[in-house]
Design a protein around this motif. Structure first.
Motif, PDB file in Angstrom:
ATOM      1  N   LEU A  26      49.697   7.232  34.120  1.00 50.01           N
ATOM      2  CA  LEU A  26      49.655   6.806  32.715  1.00 50.01           C
ATOM      3  C   LEU A  26      48.635   5.687  32.502  1.00 50.01           C
ATOM      4  O   LEU A  26      47.955   5.647  31.470  1.00 50.01           O
ATOM      5  CB  LEU A  26      51.039   6.361  32.262  1.00 50.01           C
ATOM      6  N   LYS A  27      48.531   4.817  33.455  1.00 52.52           N
ATOM      7  CA  LYS A  27      47.569   3.713  33.326  1.00 52.52           C
ATOM      8  C   LYS A  27      46.146   4.255  33.255  1.00 52.52           C
ATOM      9  O   LYS A  27      45.321   3.788  32.450  1.00 52.52           O
ATOM     10  CB  LYS A  27      47.704   2.749  34.499  1.00 52.52           C
ATOM     11  N   GLU A  28      45.880   5.226  34.098  1.00 53.60           N
ATOM     12  CA  GLU A  28      44.537   5.831  34.090  1.00 53.60           C
ATOM     13  C   GLU A  28      44.252   6.510  32.748  1.00 53.60           C
ATOM     14  O   GLU A  28      43.148   6.392  32.197  1.00 53.60           O
ATOM     15  CB  GLU A  28      44.433   6.845  35.232  1.00 53.60           C
ATOM     16  N   LYS A  29      45.266   7.201  32.226  1.00 56.17           N
ATOM     17  CA  LYS A  29      45.103   7.915  30.950  1.00 56.17           C
ATOM     18  C   LYS A  29      44.883   6.940  29.802  1.00 56.17           C
ATOM     19  O   LYS A  29      43.938   7.078  29.012  1.00 56.17           O
ATOM     20  CB  LYS A  29      46.337   8.772  30.677  1.00 56.17           C
ATOM     21  N   TYR A  30      45.759   5.937  29.683  1.00 53.16           N
ATOM     22  CA  TYR A  30      45.662   4.983  28.575  1.00 53.16           C
ATOM     23  C   TYR A  30      44.405   4.122  28.671  1.00 53.16           C
ATOM     24  O   TYR A  30      43.838   3.721  27.649  1.00 53.16           O
ATOM     25  CB  TYR A  30      46.901   4.086  28.541  1.00 53.16           C
ATOM     26  N   SER A  31      44.000   3.837  29.889  1.00 55.88           N
ATOM     27  CA  SER A  31      42.799   3.017  30.069  1.00 55.88           C
ATOM     28  C   SER A  31      41.560   3.736  29.533  1.00 55.88           C
ATOM     29  O   SER A  31      40.636   3.099  29.003  1.00 55.88           O
ATOM     30  CB  SER A  31      42.603   2.688  31.553  1.00 55.88           C
ATOM     31  N   LYS A  32      41.531   5.045  29.680  1.00 61.44           N
ATOM     32  CA  LYS A  32      40.404   5.831  29.151  1.00 61.44           C
ATOM     33  C   LYS A  32      40.524   6.024  27.645  1.00 61.44           C
ATOM     34  O   LYS A  32      39.541   5.864  26.894  1.00 61.44           O
ATOM     35  CB  LYS A  32      40.360   7.199  29.842  1.00 61.44           C
TER      36      LYS A  32
END
Length: 202
Positions: A26-32
Motif C-alpha cells: 500500500l505504501k508503494e501504491k499511495y506513494s506513486k
C-alpha cells in the motif's frame, strides 16, 4: 485498533509478516498515486498518512502485548525458582524461542541455585553483554565473582567449606576455629551469599 487493520486490509489476527507485506504494498501504491493530478493525488496523500499511522500503532500495540506476555511468562519462572522447583523452572525457560538478556539472567540464577557457579557466571556475562547498563545484572555478576574469589581463597588456604566436619581433611587442625577460617572471613562469606541471593528474581 480495529480500524487500523482495515486501513491495511488485513485481519486482526494477521501475522507480522502479513502486516509488513500489506504495508509495503500500500505504501508503494499511495506513494506513486499522490503525484496524480487533482483529487486523486490528494486522496492518495491522505491514505498514505493514514497508512503510516495505522502501521505504527499496530506495531507499537503488538510490541507492548509481546513484552507483557514475556513478563508474565518470566514471572512464572521466577516463582518456580523461589519455590525451589528448579527442573520445572528450567523446562519453562527452555520453552522460550527468543532468549533475551532476562532469559540468560534467569538461567544464571538456576545454575547458581544448583551450585554451578562457572555456568552461572557465563550466563550473567551474556546478559550483561546484551544490556550493558542493567544494574541488576552487573551487581549480580560482581557479587558472584566476589563469592567465587572468596571460595578459591578458602580452598587454597585449606579452609574450604564442608557440609560435614568429618569430610574436612583439615578438621583436626581447625579445632576451636569457627569453621570459616576466621570470624571476618565467615562474615564476608555470609554477606556475599546473602547479597547474591537477594539480587535474584526481584
Amino acid at each position: 485498533m480495529q480500524e487500523y487493520f482495515k486501513i491495511l486490509g488485513v485481519r486482526e489476527n494477521a501475522t507480522d509478516e502479513e502486516i509488513e507485506s500489506a504495508y509495503k504494498t500500500l505504501k508503494e501504491k499511495y506513494s506513486k498515486d499522490r503525484f496524480l493530478e487533482g483529487e486523486a493525488g490528494n486522496i492518495a496523500a491522505k491514505n498514505l498518512t493514514k497508512l503510516e499511522t495505522a502501521y505504527m500503532e499496530i506495531k507499537a500495540n503488538r510490541k507492548t502485548e509481546k513484552e507483557e506476555r514475556v513478563f508474565n511468562d518470566y514471572s512464572a519462572v521466577e516463582k518456580l525458582i523461589k519455590e525451589g522447583s528448579l527442573n520445572s523452572a528450567q523446562d519453562q525457560l527452555d520453552a522460550f524461542s527468543e532468549r533475551d538478556a532476562e532469559w540468560h539472567y534467569l538461567q544464571s540464577v538456576i545454575f547458581y541455585k544448583k551450585n554451578w557457579t562457572n555456568e552461572s557466571k557465563k550466563q550473567l556475562e551474556i546478559a550483561l553483554n546484551m544490556e550493558p547498563h542493567n544494574t541488576k545484572y552487573s551487581d549480580a555478576l560482581t557479587k558472584l565473582k566476589q563469592k567465587m574469589e572468596f571460595n578459591e581463597r578458602q580452598f587454597y588456604s585449606g579452609n574450604a567449606y564442608y557440609s560435614n566436619a568429618s569430610q574436612n581433611p583439615n578438621a583436626d587442625r581447625q579445632m576451636g576455629d569457627s569453621g570459616c577460617g576466621s570470624f571476618v572471613d565467615c562474615c564476608a562469606t555470609y554477606c556475599c551469599i546473602n547479597m547474591l541471593c537477594n539480587g535474584c528474581c526481584r
